[in-house]
Motif scaffolding. Structure first.
Motif, PDB file in Angstrom:
ATOM      1  N   THR A 183      12.358  -3.960  -4.660  1.00  0.00           N
ATOM      2  CA  THR A 183      13.482  -4.893  -4.511  1.00  0.00           C
ATOM      3  C   THR A 183      12.961  -6.288  -4.182  1.00  0.00           C
ATOM      4  O   THR A 183      11.809  -6.466  -3.778  1.00  0.00           O
ATOM      5  N   ALA A 184      13.846  -7.251  -4.310  1.00  0.00           N
ATOM      6  CA  ALA A 184      13.497  -8.619  -3.924  1.00  0.00           C
ATOM      7  C   ALA A 184      13.136  -8.665  -2.445  1.00  0.00           C
ATOM      8  O   ALA A 184      12.187  -9.354  -2.053  1.00  0.00           O
ATOM      9  N   GLU A 185      13.870  -7.914  -1.626  1.00  0.00           N
ATOM     10  CA  GLU A 185      13.596  -7.896  -0.194  1.00  0.00           C
ATOM     11  C   GLU A 185      12.201  -7.350   0.093  1.00  0.00           C
ATOM     12  O   GLU A 185      11.495  -7.854   0.972  1.00  0.00           O
ATOM     13  N   ALA A 186      11.791  -6.323  -0.660  1.00  0.00           N
ATOM     14  CA  ALA A 186      10.450  -5.763  -0.477  1.00  0.00           C
ATOM     15  C   ALA A 186       9.388  -6.797  -0.854  1.00  0.00           C
ATOM     16  O   ALA A 186       8.398  -6.977  -0.142  1.00  0.00           O
ATOM     17  N   TRP A 187       9.612  -7.479  -1.982  1.00  0.00           N
ATOM     18  CA  TRP A 187       8.654  -8.505  -2.396  1.00  0.00           C
ATOM     19  C   TRP A 187       8.595  -9.647  -1.379  1.00  0.00           C
ATOM     20  O   TRP A 187       7.514 -10.179  -1.103  1.00  0.00           O
ATOM     21  N   LEU A 188       9.725 -10.025  -0.803  1.00  0.00           N
ATOM     22  CA  LEU A 188       9.722 -11.089   0.212  1.00  0.00           C
ATOM     23  C   LEU A 188       8.977 -10.644   1.466  1.00  0.00           C
ATOM     24  O   LEU A 188       8.259 -11.447   2.080  1.00  0.00           O
ATOM     25  N   ALA A 189       9.139  -9.387   1.847  1.00  0.00           N
ATOM     26  CA  ALA A 189       8.411  -8.874   3.012  1.00  0.00           C
ATOM     27  C   ALA A 189       6.908  -8.894   2.753  1.00  0.00           C
ATOM     28  O   ALA A 189       6.115  -9.237   3.641  1.00  0.00           O
ATOM     29  N   ILE A 190       6.519  -8.563   1.530  1.00  0.00           N
ATOM     30  CA  ILE A 190       5.100  -8.604   1.171  1.00  0.00           C
ATOM     31  C   ILE A 190       4.603 -10.049   1.179  1.00  0.00           C
ATOM     32  O   ILE A 190       3.510 -10.341   1.683  1.00  0.00           O
ATOM     33  N   ALA A 191       5.410 -10.964   0.640  1.00  0.00           N
ATOM     34  CA  ALA A 191       5.024 -12.375   0.635  1.00  0.00           C
ATOM     35  C   ALA A 191       4.811 -12.870   2.059  1.00  0.00           C
ATOM     36  O   ALA A 191       3.838 -13.581   2.340  1.00  0.00           O
ATOM     37  N   ASP A 192       5.705 -12.492   2.969  1.00  0.00           N
ATOM     38  CA  ASP A 192       5.581 -12.892   4.366  1.00  0.00           C
ATOM     39  C   ASP A 192       4.316 -12.300   4.983  1.00  0.00           C
ATOM     40  O   ASP A 192       3.556 -13.005   5.667  1.00  0.00           O
ATOM     41  N   ALA A 193       4.063 -11.021   4.728  1.00  0.00           N
ATOM     42  CA  ALA A 193       2.862 -10.376   5.281  1.00  0.00           C
ATOM     43  C   ALA A 193       1.593 -11.035   4.748  1.00  0.00           C
ATOM     44  O   ALA A 193       0.634 -11.255   5.498  1.00  0.00           O
ATOM     45  N   GLU A 194       1.588 -11.348   3.468  1.00  0.00           N
ATOM     46  CA  GLU A 194       0.400 -11.999   2.893  1.00  0.00           C
ATOM     47  C   GLU A 194       0.202 -13.394   3.466  1.00  0.00           C
ATOM     48  O   GLU A 194      -0.930 -13.840   3.651  1.00  0.00           O
ATOM     49  N   ALA A 195       1.284 -14.083   3.785  1.00  0.00           N
ATOM     50  CA  ALA A 195       1.145 -15.393   4.437  1.00  0.00           C
ATOM     51  C   ALA A 195       0.504 -15.220   5.809  1.00  0.00           C
ATOM     52  O   ALA A 195      -0.394 -15.992   6.183  1.00  0.00           O
ATOM     53  N   TRP A 196       0.946 -14.218   6.563  1.00  0.00           N
ATOM     54  CA  TRP A 196       0.355 -13.962   7.873  1.00  0.00           C
ATOM     55  C   TRP A 196      -1.124 -13.634   7.750  1.00  0.00           C
ATOM     56  O   TRP A 196      -1.910 -13.946   8.637  1.00  0.00           O
ATOM     57  N   ARG A 197      -1.511 -13.023   6.658  1.00  0.00           N
ATOM     58  CA  ARG A 197      -2.917 -12.683   6.436  1.00  0.00           C
ATOM     59  C   ARG A 197      -3.703 -13.872   5.898  1.00  0.00           C
ATOM     60  O   ARG A 197      -4.908 -13.796   5.748  1.00  0.00           O
ATOM     61  N   GLY A 198      -3.005 -14.959   5.583  1.00  0.00           N
ATOM     62  CA  GLY A 198      -3.673 -16.142   5.052  1.00  0.00           C
ATOM     63  C   GLY A 198      -4.015 -16.045   3.583  1.00  0.00           C
ATOM     64  O   GLY A 198      -4.845 -16.794   3.081  1.00  0.00           O
ATOM     65  N   ASN A 199      -3.357 -15.138   2.885  1.00  0.00           N
ATOM     66  CA  ASN A 199      -3.642 -14.901   1.469  1.00  0.00           C
ATOM     67  C   ASN A 199      -2.653 -15.654   0.595  1.00  0.00           C
ATOM     68  O   ASN A 199      -1.604 -15.132   0.210  1.00  0.00           O
TER      69      ASN A 199
END
Length: 195
Positions: free
Chosen positions: A11-27
């Motif tokens: 879902t879009a929500e899942a992709w947004l959660a991944i985007a947020d997590a990757e930002a926290w990881r600096g990726n």
């Protein structure tokens, strides 16, 4: 990101959660890829409010963990364009304006940043949202720092950081601590900087 793409129908929500997590990881690249997937799904769904919200989240990620102010400003401006096209989402407008205020105050036009803070403070949504209050205090402290009012900037940055942490916004809290350290260094108080 690769595992999410292999899921049956992310879902879009899942992709947004991944985007947020990757930002926290600096990726940055992984953040961009996940956000692109979410954006495409949201555009297809026609849910303008959800798309505006996604741009607000992207703006926050780009401004805090990934530290790309120009692109962050672009994301916030896209959110504002969507909201201003007739989407009834005053809270998203307030968050996008607050994000713009910090970017302007910290890296572009401090006076415009201060005007944006004042504009957000006039919105009813600003009074009841402690997270938004933290963002506005952070923008105010950036404007104080740029105007060489270092002691005031340091105090405001520490207040913004504490308020952000109290409301579950460690990303904004971290930016506040970095600004407080910059203000301390600028006034020669090296012992009060982060180590």
């Amino acid at each position: 990101v690769e595992q999410a793409g292999a899921a049956p129908e992310p879902t879009a929500e899942a992709w947004l959660a991944i985007a947020d997590a990757e930002a926290w990881r600096g990726n940055r690249n992984e953040h961009d890829a996940a956000f692109s997937q979410a954006e495409a799904l949201l555009r297809r769904s026609g849910d303008a409010a959800a798309l505006a919200s996604a741009y607000v989240v992207r703006g926050r990620c780009l401004r805090t963990n990934l530290c790309v102010p120009r692109e962050s400003l672009d994301a916030y401006e896209r959110a504002l364009d969507i909201v201003d096209s007739g989407v009834d989402a005053p809270e998203l407008r307030a968050l996008a304006l607050a994000g713009c205020a910090w970017i302007e105050a910290a890296s572009r036009d401090a006076e415009r940043g201060s005007r944006l803070v004042a504009q957000v403070e006039e919105l009813p949504e600003a009074a009841a949202d402690p997270g938004l209050t933290a963002e506005l205090e952070l923008a105010r402290s950036a404007a104080l720092l740029r105007s060489r009012r270092y002691a005031e900037a340091e105090e405001a940055s520490v207040r913004a950081s504490q308020l952000a942490r109290d409301t579950g916004r460690p990303d904004i809290g971290d930016v506040g601590l970095m600004q407080a350290s910059a203000a301390a260094v600028a006034r020669g108080a090296f012992s009060q900087t982060l180590v």
